[in-house]
Motif scaffolding. Structure first.
Motif, short mmCIF file in Angstrom:
data_model
loop_
_atom_site.label_atom_id
_atom_site.label_comp_id
_atom_site.label_asym_id
_atom_site.label_seq_id
_atom_site.Cartn_x
_atom_site.Cartn_y
_atom_site.Cartn_z
N THR A 1 19.00 43.50 84.48
CA THR A 1 20.25 42.91 84.96
C THR A 1 21.41 43.90 84.80
N SER A 2 22.22 44.00 85.83
CA SER A 2 23.46 44.80 85.78
C SER A 2 24.64 43.87 85.99
N ARG A 3 25.67 44.01 85.14
CA ARG A 3 26.81 43.11 85.17
C ARG A 3 28.11 43.89 85.28
N ASN A 4 28.97 43.44 86.18
CA ASN A 4 30.31 44.02 86.36
C ASN A 4 31.34 42.90 86.19
N THR A 5 32.34 43.16 85.39
CA THR A 5 33.39 42.17 85.14
C THR A 5 34.75 42.80 85.38
N TYR A 6 35.58 42.12 86.17
CA TYR A 6 36.94 42.58 86.46
C TYR A 6 37.90 41.48 86.02
N THR B 1 26.44 49.35 70.18
CA THR B 1 25.30 48.50 69.86
C THR B 1 24.70 47.96 71.15
N GLN B 2 23.50 47.40 71.05
CA GLN B 2 22.79 46.91 72.23
C GLN B 2 23.53 45.75 72.91
N ASP B 3 24.21 44.92 72.13
CA ASP B 3 24.85 43.73 72.69
C ASP B 3 26.24 44.01 73.26
N ALA B 4 26.77 45.18 73.04
CA ALA B 4 28.12 45.51 73.52
C ALA B 4 28.07 45.98 74.96
N PRO B 5 29.16 45.78 75.72
CA PRO B 5 29.22 46.35 77.07
C PRO B 5 29.07 47.87 77.02
N ASP B 6 28.42 48.43 78.03
CA ASP B 6 28.23 49.88 78.06
C ASP B 6 29.56 50.62 78.17
N VAL B 7 30.43 50.10 79.03
CA VAL B 7 31.71 50.76 79.29
C VAL B 7 32.79 49.70 79.44
N GLN B 8 33.95 49.95 78.85
CA GLN B 8 35.13 49.11 79.05
C GLN B 8 36.33 50.01 79.35
N LEU B 9 37.10 49.62 80.34
CA LEU B 9 38.29 50.38 80.71
C LEU B 9 39.44 49.40 80.91
N THR B 10 40.56 49.62 80.19
CA THR B 10 41.69 48.69 80.24
C THR B 10 42.97 49.46 80.51
N LEU B 11 43.73 48.98 81.48
CA LEU B 11 45.03 49.56 81.82
C LEU B 11 46.11 48.50 81.63
N ARG B 12 47.16 48.84 80.86
CA ARG B 12 48.26 47.90 80.60
C ARG B 12 49.60 48.58 80.91
N LEU B 13 50.54 47.79 81.44
CA LEU B 13 51.85 48.29 81.79
C LEU B 13 52.92 47.37 81.21
N PRO B 14 53.27 47.52 79.93
CA PRO B 14 54.30 46.64 79.33
C PRO B 14 55.70 46.98 79.85
N ILE B 15 56.46 45.93 80.18
CA ILE B 15 57.83 46.08 80.68
C ILE B 15 58.74 45.21 79.81
N THR B 16 59.78 45.80 79.24
CA THR B 16 60.68 45.10 78.34
C THR B 16 61.92 44.62 79.07
N PHE B 17 62.30 43.37 78.81
CA PHE B 17 63.51 42.79 79.40
C PHE B 17 64.48 42.42 78.29
N PRO C 1 51.50 43.20 82.76
CA PRO C 1 50.33 43.09 83.64
C PRO C 1 49.25 44.06 83.17
N SER C 2 47.99 43.64 83.30
CA SER C 2 46.88 44.48 82.85
C SER C 2 45.68 44.30 83.76
N PHE C 3 44.79 45.29 83.70
CA PHE C 3 43.54 45.23 84.45
C PHE C 3 42.43 45.79 83.57
N GLN C 4 41.31 45.06 83.50
CA GLN C 4 40.19 45.47 82.66
C GLN C 4 38.90 45.47 83.47
N TYR C 5 38.09 46.50 83.25
CA TYR C 5 36.78 46.58 83.89
C TYR C 5 35.73 46.80 82.80
#
Length: 360
Positions: free
Chosen positions: A118-123, A344-360, A85-89
């Protein structure tokens, strides 16, 4: 001199500390007249030269450090399944000035000026599954859920007059574009490094930009899409070079965004292909923690409509500086936190990604 004084400590010292401890009972036992080791003791002598460390066995698997530019730092072992499972902002801001008219003197415009802020937020919440078919082949599937919000402020300036600013808020939430991928380790690794071939396919399960409504006054979207609307095939190559305690890695990719007739009177649209590259370094802090630093860059071509390049468009340069931290919580559970800053100008200003890998 007594017989006890004639024993041979020099021979014992030459066998190293471990062998000397093993010989202690025989050399310093009750029978002090013994001047040479017994046959049993001789069998315990080392079979390699004294003082030379054992040769390292080359590992045939990439080191346990996640790369920031792709998810191929560690392939899933054969028969193992990883649920992640992961979450990205992501946040980005765009400030544009549009000019429409003609000039009578330098810096004097007769016509209209449109200012847009324009201000954009993506979750993005996603669930990724990876399975190891063999020790060198892994398959992957990713299902994202996207929620986006945009806030746009526009203002028209005409012949010295200024209109009232118009604020348009829009949002959208739905399933995103599902992705499937395969990763194959091309060589056995070792001192020559590890080379992993990747193939990723992105579907069009998300809501595309051509089926969402627009504001007729501003031509801005009143509902935001959650997908691109185009199938995409991305082959790539990842190279990993261990140099204990660091790991260096790089990636080269090509994204083929497939042209299609999108309907709604737009005709055939080709969004433009993309070439990407990235590189970085991972540093193992201890057996559980690692830190990574990298850079990722994509060059996206101009879009085409019915075979013709869309007017007033340009190639996009999307570059980000990436930082990452990984920690192994348990032998089967990990924690990965990545942070990206737009370079660069075309890139998102900030990206934050959290991942929790679980092995079975």
């Amino acid at each position: 001199m007594s017989k006890q004084a004639t024993r041979r400590p020099a021979r014992i010292a030459g066998l190293g500390l471990v062998s000397a401890l093993a010989l202690a009972p025989a050399a310093y036992g009750e029978d002090a007249t013994t001047t040479s080791p017994s046959p049993a003791v001789q069998d315990e002598a080392p079979t390699r030269p004294v003082g030379r460390p054992p040769e390292k066995k080359e590992d045939s698997r990439p080191p346990q450090i996640e790369t920031l530019i792709s998810s191929t730092g560690v392939l899933t072992p054969k028969g193992k399944f990883i649920l992640e499972p992961s979450f990205q902002y992501a946040y980005s801001s765009v400030y544009r000035i549009g000019l429409e008219g003609y000039t009578v003197l330098p810096a004097i415009l007769i016509g209209a000026i449109q200012i847009e802020d324009t201000s954009r937020n993506t979750y993005i919440a996603a669930l990724t599954g990876r399975y190891g078919l063999t020790d060198r082949l892994e398959v992957e599937a990713r299902v994202p859920y996207v929620w986006r919000t945009d806030s746009s402020l526009t203002r028209n300036v005409q012949n010295g007059g200024t209109s009232e600013p118009i604020l348009v808020d829009a949002d959208g939430s739905d399933i995103g574009d599902v992705e499937v991928a395969a990763h194959y380790q091309l060589n056995r690794g070792g001192q020559a490094g590890f080379y992993v071939g990747n193939l990723r396919v992105k579907t069009i399960t998300g809501k595309n930009p051509f089926e969402v409504p627009r504001d007729p006054a501003t031509n801005l979207l009143t509902e935001l899409p959650t997908g691109t609307g185009f199938w995409s095939v991305q082959p790539s190559l990842t190279a990993i070079f261990p140099s204990d305690p660091a790991v260096f890695y790089g990636n080269l990719s090509y994204s083929w965004n497939i042209e299609r007739d999108v309907g709604y009177g737009y005709g055939k649209i080709d969004p433009g292909d993309a070439v990407g590259f990235g590189f970085g370094m991972g540093l193992s802090l201890n057996e559980k923690a690692s830190f990574s630093l990298g850079y990722d860059h994509s060059i996206i071509g101009k879009p085409k409509q019915n075979g013709m390049t869309v007017p007033n468009t340009r190639m996009l340069q999307v570059g980000s500086v990436l930082f990452g931290y990984s920690y192994r919580l348990t032998p089967k559970t990990g924690f990965n936190l990545n942070f990206g800053v737009g370079a660069t100008q075309d890139a998102p200003d900030v990206q934050l990604t959290l991942r929790l890998p679980i092995t079975f």
